[in-house]
Write an enzyme that holds these catalytic residues in place. Structure first.
Site, PDB file in Angstrom:
ATOM      1  CG  ASP A 175      -6.846  -1.308  -1.325  1.00 58.07           C
ATOM      2  OD1 ASP A 175      -7.245  -2.481  -1.424  1.00 58.07           O
ATOM      3  OD2 ASP A 175      -5.843  -0.972  -0.680  1.00 58.07           O
ATOM      4  CG  ASP A 194      -1.966  -1.072   1.194  1.00 65.64           C
ATOM      5  OD1 ASP A 194      -2.444  -1.396   0.102  1.00 65.64           O
ATOM      6  OD2 ASP A 194      -2.304  -1.601   2.266  1.00 65.64           O
TER       7      ASP A 194
END
Length: 220
Positions: A181, A147
């Site tokens: 995401d 991420d």
């Protein structure tokens, strides 16, 4: 088939963008390193999570295997349903909402499946290497999801006069996430909008039909 072309191209584009950025961050950032993109509220901040989206976790090695397995099964079902929607010529927004969700799910699955085999461990002091001689940091299915997007839109200390929380540090939006995401979130939002619009149209059709029936009854 021609009708599969545009959704397929979108999936490939999302996966390429997602994986290229993840690999670049993995190889060029130490864990926790960040660079500013737009001031203090838009940053690249490298973290890895072992579980679900937006840094949530699903404890233990067994849980990780279960989660990876669930992701694979869910992605296969979403992919199958997406093909079914395309073949039945469903609404364009519905097709693209499932396309986004499918692409995002597959993007994070790739991390979980293969990153542990491909890369060495990222630490706060050293960069990861691709295909290290000693092997990767985890077996198949136990890789960590990379991420990097971090948007702390509000980062402040709450005023002292505020009850209970006065004087405490407050940060919004605190999640760190990736392109996969974003794709999943956009897909869900588009799907909810589509369902809301369809529901509203159905209600309007029912109301119009009821009004017509009442008018016909009065005329008779």
């Amino acid at each position: 088939m021609k009708e599969l072309k545009k959704p397929f191209v979108l999936v490939i584009a999302i996966l390429l963008a997602d994986q290229i950025l993840k690999i670049w961050v993995k190889l060029n950032f130490t864990l926790g390193e960040e660079v500013s993109l737009l001031g203090d509220w838009c940053k690249l901040h490298f973290i890895e999570n072992e579980g679900m989206a937006f840094g949530m976790s699903f404890g233990g090695e067994v849980g990780k295997y279960l989660l990876t397995g669930f992701r694979i099964v869910a992605s296969c079902l979403i992919g199958w349903y997406l093909v079914k929607l395309i073949k039945s010529k469903a609404r364009t927004l519905t097709i693209y909402s499932f396309t986004l969700i499918f692409a995002g799910a597959v993007g994070n699955i790739l991390d979980s499946l293969f990153y542990g085999l491909i890369f060495s461990e990222s630490t706060f002091f050293s960069l990861a290497q691709a295909f290290p001689p000693e092997g990767g940091y985890a077996p198949l299915g136990l890789g960590k999801v990379v991420d990097m997007f971090y948007f702390p839109l509000i980062d402040t200390v709450l005023p002292d006069w505020l009850p209970i929380w006065g004087g405490t540090h407050f940060r919004f939006f605190n999640a760190i996430f990736n392109i996969s995401d974003i794709a999943i979130t956009m897909g869900v939002v588009v799907l909810l909008i589509t369902l809301f619009v369809n529901d509203k149209k159905s209600s309007e059709v029912v109301a119009e039909q009821t009004q017509n029936d009442l008018s016909t009854g009065k005329n008779n």
